[in-house]
Design a protein around this motif. Structure first.
Motif, short mmCIF file in Angstrom:
data_model
loop_
_atom_site.label_atom_id
_atom_site.label_comp_id
_atom_site.label_asym_id
_atom_site.label_seq_id
_atom_site.Cartn_x
_atom_site.Cartn_y
_atom_site.Cartn_z
N ALA A 150 5.25 13.73 -7.91
CA ALA A 150 3.96 13.37 -7.02
C ALA A 150 3.07 12.24 -8.02
CB ALA A 150 3.43 14.30 -6.26
N LEU A 151 2.36 11.64 -7.42
CA LEU A 151 1.74 10.63 -8.35
C LEU A 151 0.48 11.07 -8.62
CD1 LEU A 151 2.43 7.15 -6.29
CD2 LEU A 151 3.56 7.99 -8.79
N THR A 152 -0.03 12.26 -7.92
CA THR A 152 -1.41 12.49 -8.03
C THR A 152 -1.51 13.92 -8.55
OG1 THR A 152 -1.34 13.60 -5.76
CG2 THR A 152 -2.23 11.38 -5.91
N ALA A 153 -2.52 14.29 -9.36
CA ALA A 153 -2.63 15.44 -10.07
C ALA A 153 -1.40 15.98 -10.82
CB ALA A 153 -3.26 16.72 -9.01
N SER A 154 -0.78 14.97 -11.51
CA SER A 154 0.39 15.17 -12.09
C SER A 154 0.27 15.45 -13.65
CB SER A 154 1.50 14.22 -11.68
OG SER A 154 1.54 14.03 -10.19
N VAL A 155 1.34 15.89 -14.34
CA VAL A 155 1.48 16.10 -15.72
C VAL A 155 2.94 15.32 -16.13
CG1 VAL A 155 0.14 18.17 -16.07
CG2 VAL A 155 2.80 18.39 -15.64
N ASP A 156 2.87 14.85 -17.28
CA ASP A 156 4.10 14.26 -17.67
C ASP A 156 5.49 15.18 -17.58
OD1 ASP A 156 2.83 11.87 -18.08
OD2 ASP A 156 2.74 11.92 -20.32
N TYR A 157 6.56 14.83 -17.02
CA TYR A 157 7.62 15.65 -16.75
C TYR A 157 8.20 16.29 -18.02
CZ TYR A 157 10.89 12.41 -18.73
OH TYR A 157 11.73 11.52 -19.35
N HIS A 158 8.05 15.79 -19.16
CA HIS A 158 8.74 16.27 -20.51
C HIS A 158 7.71 17.38 -21.00
CE1 HIS A 158 5.85 13.61 -22.72
NE2 HIS A 158 6.24 12.61 -22.02
N THR A 159 6.29 17.35 -20.38
CA THR A 159 5.45 18.68 -20.95
C THR A 159 5.76 19.85 -20.33
OG1 THR A 159 3.83 17.92 -19.67
CG2 THR A 159 3.89 16.69 -21.68
N THR A 160 6.80 19.96 -19.25
CA THR A 160 6.86 20.99 -18.24
C THR A 160 7.88 21.88 -18.59
OG1 THR A 160 5.97 19.74 -16.32
CG2 THR A 160 7.31 21.56 -16.03
N ASP A 161 7.59 23.14 -18.53
CA ASP A 161 8.85 24.15 -19.04
C ASP A 161 9.58 24.48 -17.99
OD1 ASP A 161 10.16 26.34 -19.94
OD2 ASP A 161 8.66 27.81 -20.02
N PHE A 162 10.88 23.94 -18.10
CA PHE A 162 12.14 24.07 -17.04
C PHE A 162 13.03 25.06 -17.25
CE2 PHE A 162 11.06 19.22 -16.29
CZ PHE A 162 10.41 19.45 -15.24
N THR A 163 12.72 25.67 -18.33
CA THR A 163 13.53 26.95 -18.73
C THR A 163 13.40 28.24 -17.73
OG1 THR A 163 12.12 27.90 -20.45
CG2 THR A 163 13.90 26.21 -20.83
N VAL A 164 12.45 28.26 -17.23
CA VAL A 164 12.21 29.34 -16.21
C VAL A 164 12.73 28.94 -14.83
CG1 VAL A 164 10.08 29.81 -17.08
CG2 VAL A 164 10.06 28.25 -15.33
N PRO A 165 12.92 29.92 -13.86
CA PRO A 165 13.56 29.56 -12.57
C PRO A 165 12.73 28.11 -12.05
CG PRO A 165 13.13 31.86 -12.67
CD PRO A 165 12.67 31.25 -13.84
N THR A 166 13.52 27.32 -11.86
CA THR A 166 12.88 26.04 -11.37
C THR A 166 13.50 25.20 -10.38
OG1 THR A 166 12.21 25.62 -13.50
CG2 THR A 166 12.32 23.72 -12.37
N ALA A 167 12.59 24.79 -9.33
CA ALA A 167 13.06 23.84 -8.24
C ALA A 167 12.10 22.43 -8.69
CB ALA A 167 12.81 24.42 -6.77
N ILE A 168 13.17 21.49 -8.82
CA ILE A 168 12.54 20.15 -8.84
C ILE A 168 12.63 19.52 -7.43
CG2 ILE A 168 12.99 17.74 -9.89
CD1 ILE A 168 14.01 19.30 -12.43
N VAL A 169 11.52 18.93 -6.99
CA VAL A 169 11.53 18.65 -5.56
C VAL A 169 11.11 17.12 -5.54
CG1 VAL A 169 10.53 18.95 -3.30
CG2 VAL A 169 10.43 20.85 -5.17
N VAL A 170 12.00 16.35 -4.97
CA VAL A 170 11.82 14.81 -4.83
C VAL A 170 11.42 14.52 -3.24
CG1 VAL A 170 12.67 14.45 -6.82
CG2 VAL A 170 14.17 14.33 -4.80
N GLY A 171 10.85 13.32 -3.01
CA GLY A 171 10.73 12.96 -1.66
C GLY A 171 11.34 11.34 -1.48
N THR A 172 10.74 11.08 -0.53
CA THR A 172 11.44 9.50 -0.27
C THR A 172 10.61 8.49 -1.11
OG1 THR A 172 10.00 9.15 1.68
CG2 THR A 172 12.06 10.16 2.15
N GLU A 173 11.37 7.49 -1.28
CA GLU A 173 10.71 6.34 -2.24
C GLU A 173 9.45 5.81 -1.30
OE1 GLU A 173 13.88 3.66 -3.36
OE2 GLU A 173 15.11 5.38 -3.07
N ALA A 174 9.53 5.79 0.08
CA ALA A 174 8.71 5.11 0.85
C ALA A 174 7.32 5.82 0.92
CB ALA A 174 9.00 4.73 2.12
#
Length: 267
Positions: free
Chosen positions: A197-221
């Motif tokens: 998401a564009l709002t209230a976001s942190v850079d993706y590479h600073t996030t710990d993805f080693t825990v149980p993780t869902a990456i959620v993406v939406g539509t481009e529009a």
């Protein structure tokens, strides 16, 4: 071996309907696949085939018979004429083989995880079959534990999805549900929800993805719905240096998924 040479044959008419009509696929529980790789992956995914159509001028019959040797129940193999093949083939590079297969359910309760810290790709309301196919290919390349489609806009057995996924739609763990159901499932399983998401976001590479993780993406529009953002554990963003603020959803998903795989040592 049975031979069909008329495009007016009822079975050929059924193939056309299954190719073109989502309603026909849903009501019959059948769909059409094309190509040797797609056929091979459907068999690997334990899909049941009812009929296999071969245009022998392009596809050697013995090659397909060999592929189907261990298939049970064995589908009917039908030789078709050039006219019939041109009528039912979706594209010119199908290698002379098509099949009717039985679809299967994709409810959330069919998902089971092999890893203690699963990695899941969630896509909300993807519309373009090409994007869905590309997301599935990313999931396959990264060997994610599951792909979940929230609020699907098209059925998984759309010929364009099968084609653009190069058949890996048959071998990946895939589930569908509405957004509330998917969020509930993830929370019940203790899986962190990371929303692109564009709002209230942190850079993706600073996030710990080693825990149980869902990456959620939406539509481009429109991006993700508010419901996802309200239940997000963390909003993540891919920093961009150009004039626009979005990328193709499958490209974004690939960047995020492979950062998670990097953090996990590609395990």
């Amino acid at each position: 071996m049975k031979t069909i040479s008329s495009v007016q044959n009822p079975l050929i008419k059924q193939v056309v309907q299954l190719k073109e009509k989502s309603r026909a696929r849903k009501t019959s529980g059948l769909f059409v696949l094309e190509g040797k790789r797609e056929l091979s992956l459907a068999l690997k995914g334990n899909y049941s085939l009812t009929s296999v159509f071969i245009y022998p001028d392009i596809c050697p019959v013995n090659e397909i018979e060999s592929l189907l040797d261990t298939t049970s129940p064995r589908p009917e193999i039908i030789s078709i004429s050039k006219e019939v093949y041109q009528k039912i083939a979706y594209r010119e590079t199908t290698e002379g083989v098509l099949a009717i297969a039985r679809s299967r359910g994709h409810s959330l309760d069919t998902i089971s995880f092999k890893r203690k810290e699963p990695l899941i790709l969630v896509a909300e309301a993807p519309e373009k079959p090409g994007n869905i196919g590309a997301l599935l290919r990313t999931a396959d390349a990264a060997d994610v534990d599951a792909v979940i489609i929230a609020n699907p806009k098209t059925d998984l057995y759309n010929p364009n999805i099968i084609r653009s996924s190069v058949g890996c739609v048959f071998t990946r763990t895939i589930a569908v549900g509405n957004t509330a159901e998917v969020i509930g499932f993830l929370k019940e399983k203790g899986i962190n929800i990371n929303c692109a998401a564009l709002t209230a976001s942190v850079d993706y590479h600073t996030t710990d993805f080693t825990v149980p993780t869902a990456i959620v993406v939406g539509t481009e529009a429109t991006g993700l719905s508010d419901e996802w953002l309200q239940h997000s554990d963390r909003n993540i963003i891919i920093p961009m240096q150009g004039e626009i603020d979005s990328m193709n959803v499958s490209v974004s998903a690939a960047i995020l998924i492979f950062e998670a795989k990097r953090q996990r040592g590609f395990k």
